[in-house]
Write a protein that holds these residues in place. Structure first.
Motif, PDB file in Angstrom:
ATOM      1  N   SER A 176       0.860  -1.182   0.000  1.00  0.00           N
ATOM      2  CA  SER A 176       0.000   0.000   0.000  1.00  0.00           C
ATOM      3  C   SER A 176       0.892   1.227   0.000  1.00  0.00           C
ATOM      4  O   SER A 176       1.958   1.223   0.619  1.00  0.00           O
ATOM      5  CB  SER A 176      -0.919   0.007   1.221  1.00  0.00           C
ATOM      6  N   PHE A 177       0.446   2.242  -0.688  1.00  0.00           N
ATOM      7  CA  PHE A 177       1.186   3.507  -0.797  1.00  0.00           C
ATOM      8  C   PHE A 177       0.301   4.591  -0.220  1.00  0.00           C
ATOM      9  O   PHE A 177      -0.873   4.679  -0.576  1.00  0.00           O
ATOM     10  CB  PHE A 177       1.535   3.801  -2.256  1.00  0.00           C
ATOM     11  N   VAL A 178       0.861   5.403   0.684  1.00  0.00           N
ATOM     12  CA  VAL A 178       0.070   6.456   1.316  1.00  0.00           C
ATOM     13  C   VAL A 178       0.755   7.792   1.043  1.00  0.00           C
ATOM     14  O   VAL A 178       1.951   7.954   1.313  1.00  0.00           O
ATOM     15  CB  VAL A 178      -0.091   6.211   2.827  1.00  0.00           C
ATOM     16  N   THR A 179       0.002   8.716   0.495  1.00  0.00           N
ATOM     17  CA  THR A 179       0.536  10.040   0.164  1.00  0.00           C
ATOM     18  C   THR A 179       0.373  10.962   1.374  1.00  0.00           C
ATOM     19  O   THR A 179      -0.409  10.671   2.285  1.00  0.00           O
ATOM     20  CB  THR A 179      -0.189  10.608  -1.071  1.00  0.00           C
ATOM     21  N   PRO A 180       1.103  12.090   1.402  1.00  0.00           N
ATOM     22  CA  PRO A 180       1.069  12.970   2.583  1.00  0.00           C
ATOM     23  C   PRO A 180      -0.325  13.511   2.908  1.00  0.00           C
ATOM     24  O   PRO A 180      -0.595  13.858   4.058  1.00  0.00           O
ATOM     25  CB  PRO A 180       2.028  14.106   2.196  1.00  0.00           C
ATOM     26  N   ASP A 181      -1.219  13.578   1.928  1.00  0.00           N
ATOM     27  CA  ASP A 181      -2.581  14.036   2.199  1.00  0.00           C
ATOM     28  C   ASP A 181      -3.506  12.897   2.609  1.00  0.00           C
ATOM     29  O   ASP A 181      -4.715  13.088   2.708  1.00  0.00           O
ATOM     30  CB  ASP A 181      -3.145  14.784   0.981  1.00  0.00           C
ATOM     31  N   GLY A 182      -2.943  11.693   2.823  1.00  0.00           N
ATOM     32  CA  GLY A 182      -3.727  10.591   3.368  1.00  0.00           C
ATOM     33  C   GLY A 182      -4.408   9.696   2.349  1.00  0.00           C
ATOM     34  O   GLY A 182      -5.193   8.820   2.717  1.00  0.00           O
ATOM     35  N   GLU A 183      -4.128   9.889   1.077  1.00  0.00           N
ATOM     36  CA  GLU A 183      -4.716   8.991   0.071  1.00  0.00           C
ATOM     37  C   GLU A 183      -4.004   7.640   0.119  1.00  0.00           C
ATOM     38  O   GLU A 183      -2.771   7.582   0.205  1.00  0.00           O
ATOM     39  CB  GLU A 183      -4.583   9.578  -1.335  1.00  0.00           C
ATOM     40  N   ILE A 184      -4.788   6.572   0.037  1.00  0.00           N
ATOM     41  CA  ILE A 184      -4.244   5.212   0.021  1.00  0.00           C
ATOM     42  C   ILE A 184      -4.346   4.654  -1.400  1.00  0.00           C
ATOM     43  O   ILE A 184      -5.385   4.816  -2.051  1.00  0.00           O
ATOM     44  CB  ILE A 184      -5.043   4.298   0.976  1.00  0.00           C
ATOM     45  N   PHE A 185      -3.286   4.019  -1.832  1.00  0.00           N
ATOM     46  CA  PHE A 185      -3.280   3.306  -3.111  1.00  0.00           C
ATOM     47  C   PHE A 185      -2.817   1.890  -2.805  1.00  0.00           C
ATOM     48  O   PHE A 185      -1.739   1.702  -2.245  1.00  0.00           O
ATOM     49  CB  PHE A 185      -2.335   3.981  -4.113  1.00  0.00           C
ATOM     50  N   TRP A 186      -3.629   0.903  -3.155  1.00  0.00           N
ATOM     51  CA  TRP A 186      -3.344  -0.485  -2.787  1.00  0.00           C
ATOM     52  C   TRP A 186      -2.955  -1.296  -4.017  1.00  0.00           C
ATOM     53  O   TRP A 186      -3.698  -1.308  -5.000  1.00  0.00           O
ATOM     54  CB  TRP A 186      -4.581  -1.099  -2.138  1.00  0.00           C
ATOM     55  N   GLY A 187      -1.811  -1.943  -3.924  1.00  0.00           N
ATOM     56  CA  GLY A 187      -1.417  -2.880  -4.969  1.00  0.00           C
ATOM     57  C   GLY A 187      -0.273  -2.380  -5.831  1.00  0.00           C
ATOM     58  O   GLY A 187      -0.163  -1.186  -6.106  1.00  0.00           O
ATOM     59  N   ASN A 188       0.557  -3.315  -6.257  1.00  0.00           N
ATOM     60  CA  ASN A 188       1.631  -3.004  -7.185  1.00  0.00           C
ATOM     61  C   ASN A 188       1.107  -2.235  -8.395  1.00  0.00           C
ATOM     62  O   ASN A 188       1.771  -1.337  -8.912  1.00  0.00           O
ATOM     63  CB  ASN A 188       2.295  -4.322  -7.627  1.00  0.00           C
ATOM     64  N   ASP A 189      -0.118  -2.571  -8.822  1.00  0.00           N
ATOM     65  CA  ASP A 189      -0.680  -1.925 -10.011  1.00  0.00           C
ATOM     66  C   ASP A 189      -1.150  -0.493  -9.752  1.00  0.00           C
ATOM     67  O   ASP A 189      -1.624   0.178 -10.669  1.00  0.00           O
ATOM     68  CB  ASP A 189      -1.818  -2.763 -10.606  1.00  0.00           C
ATOM     69  N   ARG A 190      -1.056  -0.020  -8.505  1.00  0.00           N
ATOM     70  CA  ARG A 190      -1.403   1.372  -8.215  1.00  0.00           C
ATOM     71  C   ARG A 190      -0.159   2.222  -7.908  1.00  0.00           C
ATOM     72  O   ARG A 190      -0.290   3.384  -7.537  1.00  0.00           O
ATOM     73  CB  ARG A 190      -2.354   1.456  -7.008  1.00  0.00           C
ATOM     74  N   LEU A 191       1.023   1.643  -8.076  1.00  0.00           N
ATOM     75  CA  LEU A 191       2.245   2.381  -7.744  1.00  0.00           C
ATOM     76  C   LEU A 191       2.375   3.661  -8.572  1.00  0.00           C
ATOM     77  O   LEU A 191       2.648   4.743  -8.043  1.00  0.00           O
ATOM     78  CB  LEU A 191       3.464   1.460  -7.953  1.00  0.00           C
ATOM     79  N   GLU A 192       2.185   3.555  -9.871  1.00  0.00           N
ATOM     80  CA  GLU A 192       2.324   4.730 -10.746  1.00  0.00           C
ATOM     81  C   GLU A 192       1.295   5.813 -10.360  1.00  0.00           C
ATOM     82  O   GLU A 192       1.618   7.010 -10.329  1.00  0.00           O
ATOM     83  CB  GLU A 192       2.148   4.329 -12.214  1.00  0.00           C
ATOM     84  N   ALA A 193       0.068   5.398 -10.082  1.00  0.00           N
ATOM     85  CA  ALA A 193      -0.982   6.362  -9.717  1.00  0.00           C
ATOM     86  C   ALA A 193      -0.635   7.059  -8.407  1.00  0.00           C
ATOM     87  O   ALA A 193      -0.860   8.263  -8.244  1.00  0.00           O
ATOM     88  CB  ALA A 193      -2.330   5.651  -9.611  1.00  0.00           C
ATOM     89  N   ALA A 194      -0.079   6.311  -7.459  1.00  0.00           N
ATOM     90  CA  ALA A 194       0.291   6.889  -6.161  1.00  0.00           C
ATOM     91  C   ALA A 194       1.398   7.932  -6.337  1.00  0.00           C
ATOM     92  O   ALA A 194       1.347   9.021  -5.745  1.00  0.00           O
ATOM     93  CB  ALA A 194       0.755   5.780  -5.213  1.00  0.00           C
ATOM     94  N   LEU A 195       2.384   7.615  -7.165  1.00  0.00           N
ATOM     95  CA  LEU A 195       3.474   8.569  -7.386  1.00  0.00           C
ATOM     96  C   LEU A 195       2.981   9.817  -8.121  1.00  0.00           C
ATOM     97  O   LEU A 195       3.385  10.939  -7.796  1.00  0.00           O
ATOM     98  CB  LEU A 195       4.612   7.898  -8.164  1.00  0.00           C
ATOM     99  N   SER A 196       2.089   9.639  -9.083  1.00  0.00           N
ATOM    100  CA  SER A 196       1.512  10.800  -9.773  1.00  0.00           C
ATOM    101  C   SER A 196       0.753  11.686  -8.796  1.00  0.00           C
ATOM    102  O   SER A 196       0.833  12.906  -8.856  1.00  0.00           O
ATOM    103  CB  SER A 196       0.536  10.361 -10.872  1.00  0.00           C
ATOM    104  N   TRP A 197       0.004  11.038  -7.918  1.00  0.00           N
ATOM    105  CA  TRP A 197      -0.771  11.789  -6.926  1.00  0.00           C
ATOM    106  C   TRP A 197       0.171  12.601  -6.025  1.00  0.00           C
ATOM    107  O   TRP A 197      -0.047  13.793  -5.788  1.00  0.00           O
ATOM    108  CB  TRP A 197      -1.623  10.837  -6.089  1.00  0.00           C
TER     109      TRP A 197
END
Lengths: 206, 206
Positions: free
Chosen positions: A180-201
């Motif tokens: 899981s990837f968590v951005t400083p504003d608290g958005e959660i992105f779950w899964g290897n397939d969400r890595l790119e989306a989390a970094l863009s966010w």
């Protein structure tokens, strides 16, 4: 992120060292994060207590055989696509407690990303068993550390407590799987397939 | 696929008309498949019996609250990214039996893709309830069909049997969630986020 112009954004990368999809995520995140100008906090935790709180005594990939069969084939395709070696671990899941504790020790912390990748490779590419502290000690030694000291440190009460606190924090954040990837504003992105989306966010927060 | 040069490849698009991630998949698949030169077979089925066989009496997104909260936020972000309207259905999941049967009727079959998209939009964008046959009838009428005839046809025994057979086939294939994409060589790709990978795989078989 007020300091964005000077330090750029960051992202928390939460992983369990026995989690199958955390393997490609760990191998990919540094290159992608560097491209996006995002720093990564590597945060090992344990999924076991989170699964247990839902009444599960093992991985959902074992509890649901059709989903488990799919996951292994999907992971094999994904690893092939990224040029990553892959060999299904036996048993699965492995016992990741000792490895997670070692990742949090003072001695390993400065090289935690490299240590993490070596543990995933040992388990998902080399057929090794990561509950074996001799394997963990050898990985630390390969990284130029005192492997025996790393094993000694992982048994310290403050390290055990640190892993418990991290796992509690993961649960408090609402994490239910890894990676899981968590951005400083608290958005959660779950899964290897969400890595790119989390970094863009995270990059948009800069 | 020996006839690739004349007819191109194809893919089976399996969906439950109450499945949240099947909504963006249904809205995206035609454009992406056309670009890839792949024909799409739209195959509605019911997830309920497959969940029930695992001992679940509702969606896993309801059984696991943290996962459910995540899914709604994730879906909202995904829809925003694709420019799709989104409004969380209440209740969730909706009862998709009547809609799935109507999709399989003789009268709706020729326009099944358009009918499917309208049902998803009604449910995930317009706040409508798809178990209401008046809603389904109105969707059919909007597509230039005899809405009352569509309702009459969905109650026919052969249509009920057809949906049961499709759901059995999904289970036999090893499907455990929706959307799922199955290529002619039997590869399964699960999830809206695997749509592109599934089409690439199918295109390579040409």
């Amino acid at each position: 992120m007020g300091m964005a112009n000077t330090i750029g954004g960051h992202i928390d990368f939460w992983y369990d060292l026995s989690s199958s999809y955390s393997y490609p995520a760990a191998m990919r995140i540094e290159g992608l994060a560097a491209e996006a100008g995002i720093a990564v906090n590597w945060r090992p935790f344990l999924l076991g207590p989170i699964f247990k709180a839902q009444g599960w005594d093992t991985s959902p990939f074992n509890l649901q055989p059709a989903k488990g069969r799919y996951m292994w084939r999907d992971l094999e395709r994904i690893c092939a696509g990224f040029g990553l070696e892959f060999r299904k671990p036996d048993p699965f899941p492995q016992w990741s407690l000792a490895a997670a504790r070692m990742a949090l020790t003072d001695i390993v912390t400065p090289v935690r990303p490299e240590f993490t990748k070596r543990v995933f490779l040992a388990q998902f590419a080399e057929g090794k068993r990561i509950e074996d502290t001799a394997i963990l000690s050898a990985i630390a030694a390969d990284l130029g550390l005192d492997g025996e000291l790393a094993v000694t440190q992982l048994r310290r009460p403050e390290i055990k407590e640190k892993l418990r606190a991290e796992t509690d924090e993961a649960q408090r954040l609402g994490l239910f799987g890894a990676p899981s990837f968590v951005t400083p504003d608290g958005e959660i992105f779950w899964g290897n397939d969400r890595l790119e989306a989390a970094l863009s966010w995270a990059a948009r927060l800069d």
